[in-house]
Design a protein around this motif. Structure first.
Motif, PDB file in Angstrom:
ATOM      1  N   ARG A  15      20.206  32.662  47.508  1.00  0.00           N
ATOM      2  CA  ARG A  15      19.459  31.637  46.969  1.00  0.00           C
ATOM      3  C   ARG A  15      19.300  30.675  48.114  1.00  0.00           C
ATOM      4  N   LYS A  16      20.500  30.481  48.832  1.00  0.00           N
ATOM      5  CA  LYS A  16      20.493  29.758  50.067  1.00  0.00           C
ATOM      6  C   LYS A  16      19.617  29.819  51.213  1.00  0.00           C
ATOM      7  N   ALA A  17      19.473  31.398  51.370  1.00  0.00           N
ATOM      8  CA  ALA A  17      18.577  31.896  52.394  1.00  0.00           C
ATOM      9  C   ALA A  17      17.232  31.812  51.968  1.00  0.00           C
ATOM     10  N   ALA A  18      16.831  31.317  51.005  1.00  0.00           N
ATOM     11  CA  ALA A  18      15.508  31.265  50.158  1.00  0.00           C
ATOM     12  C   ALA A  18      14.684  32.785  50.378  1.00  0.00           C
ATOM     13  N   LEU A  19      15.778  33.805  49.874  1.00  0.00           N
ATOM     14  CA  LEU A  19      15.147  35.206  49.828  1.00  0.00           C
ATOM     15  C   LEU A  19      14.967  35.758  48.309  1.00  0.00           C
ATOM     16  N   PRO A  20      14.143  36.717  48.121  1.00  0.00           N
ATOM     17  CA  PRO A  20      13.768  36.868  46.878  1.00  0.00           C
ATOM     18  C   PRO A  20      15.217  37.343  46.016  1.00  0.00           C
ATOM     19  N   PRO A  21      15.240  37.282  44.592  1.00  0.00           N
ATOM     20  CA  PRO A  21      16.267  37.556  43.875  1.00  0.00           C
ATOM     21  C   PRO A  21      16.875  39.065  44.226  1.00  0.00           C
ATOM     22  N   VAL A  22      18.258  38.888  43.991  1.00  0.00           N
ATOM     23  CA  VAL A  22      18.949  40.414  44.369  1.00  0.00           C
ATOM     24  C   VAL A  22      18.738  41.404  43.031  1.00  0.00           C
ATOM     25  N   GLN A  23      18.252  42.447  43.330  1.00  0.00           N
ATOM     26  CA  GLN A  23      18.227  43.526  42.222  1.00  0.00           C
ATOM     27  C   GLN A  23      19.471  44.013  41.962  1.00  0.00           C
ATOM     28  N   GLU A  24      19.850  43.948  40.786  1.00  0.00           N
ATOM     29  CA  GLU A  24      21.285  44.183  40.421  1.00  0.00           C
ATOM     30  C   GLU A  24      21.212  45.707  39.586  1.00  0.00           C
ATOM     31  N   PHE A  25      21.875  46.595  39.807  1.00  0.00           N
ATOM     32  CA  PHE A  25      22.117  47.707  38.984  1.00  0.00           C
ATOM     33  C   PHE A  25      23.467  48.171  38.588  1.00  0.00           C
ATOM     34  N   VAL A  26      23.506  48.579  37.312  1.00  0.00           N
ATOM     35  CA  VAL A  26      24.682  48.776  36.648  1.00  0.00           C
ATOM     36  C   VAL A  26      24.682  50.145  35.889  1.00  0.00           C
ATOM     37  N   VAL A  27      25.657  51.037  36.181  1.00  0.00           N
ATOM     38  CA  VAL A  27      25.735  52.505  35.730  1.00  0.00           C
ATOM     39  C   VAL A  27      26.540  52.194  34.143  1.00  0.00           C
ATOM     40  N   ARG A  28      26.256  52.697  33.010  1.00  0.00           N
ATOM     41  CA  ARG A  28      27.041  52.673  31.872  1.00  0.00           C
ATOM     42  C   ARG A  28      28.119  53.367  32.169  1.00  0.00           C
ATOM     43  N   ASN A  29      29.109  52.849  31.569  1.00  0.00           N
ATOM     44  CA  ASN A  29      30.628  53.726  31.663  1.00  0.00           C
ATOM     45  C   ASN A  29      30.745  54.834  31.024  1.00  0.00           C
ATOM     46  N   ASP A  30      29.706  55.296  30.172  1.00  0.00           N
ATOM     47  CA  ASP A  30      29.872  56.517  29.419  1.00  0.00           C
ATOM     48  C   ASP A  30      29.112  58.021  30.084  1.00  0.00           C
ATOM     49  N   CYS A  31      28.581  57.607  31.345  1.00  0.00           N
ATOM     50  CA  CYS A  31      27.681  58.370  31.883  1.00  0.00           C
ATOM     51  C   CYS A  31      28.437  58.476  33.352  1.00  0.00           C
ATOM     52  N   GLY A  32      28.226  59.944  33.651  1.00  0.00           N
ATOM     53  CA  GLY A  32      28.748  60.360  34.986  1.00  0.00           C
ATOM     54  C   GLY A  32      28.018  59.839  36.252  1.00  0.00           C
ATOM     55  N   CYS A  33      28.601  59.422  37.143  1.00  0.00           N
ATOM     56  CA  CYS A  33      27.687  58.929  38.217  1.00  0.00           C
ATOM     57  C   CYS A  33      28.660  59.062  39.726  1.00  0.00           C
ATOM     58  N   GLY A  34      27.928  59.101  40.798  1.00  0.00           N
ATOM     59  CA  GLY A  34      28.641  59.259  42.029  1.00  0.00           C
ATOM     60  C   GLY A  34      29.132  57.861  42.444  1.00  0.00           C
TER      61      GLY A  34
END
Length: 94
Positions: A15-34
């Motif tokens: 926000r301070k740098a006037a950049l586009p919004p940050v894309q956030e990604f969350v993995v469900r805790n019931d799914c396997g993930c690296g």
């Protein structure tokens, strides 16, 4: 490795740098993930950590790709991190 505080810091830096919004990604805790090395280092050292980066084709998914703007935005975010981290970090009450 990213938690509520470190996520807030990254969003505020963007926000301070006037950049586009940050894309956030969350993995469900019931799914396997690296995983990344972030949670391991954070747990072992007690350091706050932020998992961030640009997607790569077939890194996690056949559909996870990026465009030229993503590379530029990523570079701008990393640059802003080094410019604004101290100010943003000192303003966050922990």
């Amino acid at each position: 490795a990213t938690n509520a505080i470190t996520g807030l810091i990254v969003r505020e830096i963007a926000r301070k740098a006037a950049l586009p919004p940050v894309q956030e990604f969350v993995v469900r805790n019931d799914c396997g993930c690296g995983s990344t090395i972030g949670p391991i280092i954070s747990t072992a050292t007690g350091m706050r950590a932020i998992d961030m980066g640009c997607p790569q084709l077939s890194m996690h998914s056949i559909r996870e790709t990026m465009g030229v703007c993503d590379l530029t935005n990523g570079l701008d975010l990393f640059t802003a991190f080094f410019r604004y981290f101290r100010d943003v970090d000192s303003s966050v009450k922990q």
